[in-house]
Design a protein around this motif. Structure first.
Motif, PDB file in Angstrom:
ATOM      1  N   LEU A 179      -8.057  14.900  11.452  1.00 24.22           N
ATOM      2  CA  LEU A 179      -7.720  14.316  10.152  1.00 24.22           C
ATOM      3  C   LEU A 179      -6.932  13.038  10.421  1.00 24.22           C
ATOM      4  CD1 LEU A 179      -6.566  17.359   7.950  1.00 24.22           C
ATOM      5  CD2 LEU A 179      -8.879  16.569   8.479  1.00 24.22           C
ATOM      6  N   LEU A 180      -7.409  11.919   9.897  1.00 19.46           N
ATOM      7  CA  LEU A 180      -6.743  10.641  10.102  1.00 19.46           C
ATOM      8  C   LEU A 180      -6.184  10.150   8.771  1.00 19.46           C
ATOM      9  CD1 LEU A 180      -9.586  10.643  12.001  1.00 19.46           C
ATOM     10  CD2 LEU A 180      -8.418   8.644  12.894  1.00 19.46           C
ATOM     11  N   PHE A 181      -4.909   9.774   8.779  1.00 20.61           N
ATOM     12  CA  PHE A 181      -4.248   9.367   7.532  1.00 20.61           C
ATOM     13  C   PHE A 181      -3.096   8.427   7.847  1.00 20.61           C
ATOM     14  CE2 PHE A 181      -1.620  12.627   9.273  1.00 20.61           C
ATOM     15  CZ  PHE A 181      -0.328  12.339   8.844  1.00 20.61           C
ATOM     16  N   LEU A 182      -2.662   7.711   6.816  1.00 21.78           N
ATOM     17  CA  LEU A 182      -1.466   6.886   6.900  1.00 21.78           C
ATOM     18  C   LEU A 182      -0.416   7.437   5.945  1.00 21.78           C
ATOM     19  CD1 LEU A 182      -2.977   3.277   7.043  1.00 21.78           C
ATOM     20  CD2 LEU A 182      -2.012   4.603   8.927  1.00 21.78           C
ATOM     21  N   PRO A 183       0.861   7.361   6.324  1.00 22.23           N
ATOM     22  CA  PRO A 183       1.919   7.881   5.452  1.00 22.23           C
ATOM     23  C   PRO A 183       1.952   7.180   4.105  1.00 22.23           C
ATOM     24  CG  PRO A 183       2.769   7.434   7.662  1.00 22.23           C
ATOM     25  CD  PRO A 183       1.394   6.835   7.598  1.00 22.23           C
ATOM     26  N   GLU A 184       2.576   7.815   3.154  1.00 24.23           N
ATOM     27  CA  GLU A 184       2.710   7.239   1.829  1.00 24.23           C
ATOM     28  C   GLU A 184       3.406   5.884   1.915  1.00 24.23           C
ATOM     29  OE1 GLU A 184       3.735   8.920  -2.621  1.00 24.23           O
ATOM     30  OE2 GLU A 184       4.462  10.006  -0.840  1.00 24.23           O
ATOM     31  N   GLY A 185       2.775   4.840   1.360  1.00 19.43           N
ATOM     32  CA  GLY A 185       3.320   3.491   1.401  1.00 19.43           C
ATOM     33  C   GLY A 185       2.825   2.658   2.573  1.00 19.43           C
ATOM     34  N   GLU A 186       2.143   3.272   3.542  1.00 15.72           N
ATOM     35  CA  GLU A 186       1.646   2.552   4.718  1.00 15.72           C
ATOM     36  C   GLU A 186       0.242   2.032   4.443  1.00 15.72           C
ATOM     37  OE1 GLU A 186       1.591   0.549   7.608  1.00 15.72           O
ATOM     38  OE2 GLU A 186       3.128   2.017   8.148  1.00 15.72           O
ATOM     39  N   LEU A 187       0.035   0.715   4.656  1.00 14.25           N
ATOM     40  CA  LEU A 187      -1.236   0.082   4.322  1.00 14.25           C
ATOM     41  C   LEU A 187      -1.995  -0.460   5.531  1.00 14.25           C
ATOM     42  CD1 LEU A 187      -0.022  -1.951   1.190  1.00 14.25           C
ATOM     43  CD2 LEU A 187      -1.165   0.287   1.211  1.00 14.25           C
ATOM     44  N   HIS A 188      -1.377  -0.516   6.701  1.00 11.81           N
ATOM     45  CA  HIS A 188      -2.000  -1.131   7.878  1.00 11.81           C
ATOM     46  C   HIS A 188      -2.946  -0.141   8.551  1.00 11.81           C
ATOM     47  CE1 HIS A 188       1.441  -3.722   7.101  1.00 11.81           C
ATOM     48  NE2 HIS A 188       0.835  -4.652   7.808  1.00 11.81           N
ATOM     49  N   GLU A 189      -4.236  -0.236   8.190  1.00 13.36           N
ATOM     50  CA  GLU A 189      -5.182   0.804   8.581  1.00 13.36           C
ATOM     51  C   GLU A 189      -6.175   0.403   9.666  1.00 13.36           C
ATOM     52  OE1 GLU A 189      -7.692   2.068   5.391  1.00 13.36           O
ATOM     53  OE2 GLU A 189      -8.389   0.050   4.934  1.00 13.36           O
ATOM     54  N   LEU A 190      -6.146  -0.845  10.161  1.00 14.32           N
ATOM     55  CA  LEU A 190      -7.171  -1.260  11.112  1.00 14.32           C
ATOM     56  C   LEU A 190      -7.143  -0.422  12.390  1.00 14.32           C
ATOM     57  CD1 LEU A 190      -7.302  -5.167  10.927  1.00 14.32           C
ATOM     58  CD2 LEU A 190      -8.789  -3.482   9.845  1.00 14.32           C
ATOM     59  N   GLY A 191      -5.946  -0.152  12.900  1.00 16.69           N
ATOM     60  CA  GLY A 191      -5.854   0.663  14.111  1.00 16.69           C
ATOM     61  C   GLY A 191      -6.415   2.051  13.895  1.00 16.69           C
ATOM     62  N   LEU A 192      -6.147   2.635  12.735  1.00 20.64           N
ATOM     63  CA  LEU A 192      -6.647   3.976  12.440  1.00 20.64           C
ATOM     64  C   LEU A 192      -8.155   3.959  12.228  1.00 20.64           C
ATOM     65  CD1 LEU A 192      -5.084   6.688  12.155  1.00 20.64           C
ATOM     66  CD2 LEU A 192      -5.388   6.457   9.689  1.00 20.64           C
TER      67      LEU A 192
END
Length: 298
Positions: free
Chosen positions: A177-190
């Protein structure tokens, strides 16, 4: 128009600030403006010029000959080498020029050429990642217009999504499962991690940006994943990172949780036993290689 320090010019062109100052004096290259405290600053045209000079100089043309070229001749000479077998440094410079001009066609062509010659993974690791790291540093210091950074990010994002869509799903692979924390927008690495994992035989569920832990916990118990992966770059706040990581370890204790990002890597943080920090790209590559090995042995 963006504003650059001489260190920014050095950072993007690879030409030492001392050398830029010498050329500025000897050849009257720039007419930098000055702040109220008498510090030089440069504009987009200055950056484009130093990048073009760096490209031609890297191809063996002497600086005295370069500075004697009229502007249109200089641009023509740069275009002649743009789609040759460029060094990584030259490719990054060409991408930077495309970013400054918001030239989607040129940026896409450069990427396609690199992918054709090197493959998608090597282009990401050796060209795009170093380029984005340079641009990210300038964006954080307000040296470039955020719109330029977003323009480039969206083009890279599109490439990653298309490449991921072309991977085959392995129904028997481990589940991430891949996700970013609430408020985190930098998704290119993920997004890149999602591509790599799927291309190596893992199953992935990509939730993307700003995911509340409560919502993630609900689907976690439905899917029972083997792994979770996230990145912490801007959110949560530095003071809250330790508590957030502790919650990850507790709420998802039956899985291994991989975390990365500037607010985690190299920081003095207590890591739960089921949480592991990815310090660099090679760590991610090792995980995906292990998946590929296990898949072949299975």
């Amino acid at each position: 128009m963006s504003v650059y320090s001489i260190k920014d010019l050095e950072h993007l062109s690879g030409i030492k600030a001392h050398t830029i100052r010498i050329w500025e004096q000897r050849y009257d290259l720039f007419s930098p403006q000055r702040t109220a405290t008498n510090i030089r600053f440069y504009n987009d045209d200055d950056l484009k010029l130093i990048l073009n000079i760096a490209s031609l100089k890297n191809h063996g043309i002497k600086i005295s000959k370069i500075v004697a070229m009229p502007e249109d001749v200089l641009a023509d000479e740069v275009r002649k080498i743009e789609f040759e077998d460029l060094s990584h440094e030259d490719q990054i410079s060409a991408l930077t020029l495309a970013m400054i001009d918001l030239d989607e066609k040129s940026f896409a062509s450069l990427l396609e050429l690199s992918i054709e010659k090197m493959g998608f993974e090597k282009t990401m690791v050796e060209i795009i990642y170093p380029f984005m790291r340079k641009i990210g540093i300038l964006w954080l210091t307000n040296a470039i217009n955020p719109a330029q950074e977003h323009f480039i990010s969206q083009l890279v994002r599109q490439k990653l999504i298309v490449a991921t869509d072309h991977t085959q799903t392995n129904e028997n692979g481990p589940l991430f499962l891949l996700f970013l924390p609430e408020g985190e927008l930098h998704e290119l690495g993920l997004l890149y991690a999602n591509f790599l994992l799927r291309s190596r035989g893992a199953r992935t569920v990509f939730f993307g940006q700003t995911v509340p832990l409560e919502a993630l916990e609900e689907v976690y118990h439905k899917l029972n994943p083997d792994y979770l992966m996230t990145s912490i770059t801007t959110s949560p706040e530095s003071k809250d990172v330790q508590q957030y990581i502790k919650r990850l370890g507790t709420r998802f204790k039956n899985s291994i949780v991989y975390i990365t990002g500037s607010r985690v890597v190299g920081q003095d943080i207590e890591i739960p036993t089921n949480v592991s920090v990815l310090n660099q790209f090679e760590d991610l590559n090792q995980i995906t290689r292990d998946i590929a090995i296990n898949k072949s042995q299975g």
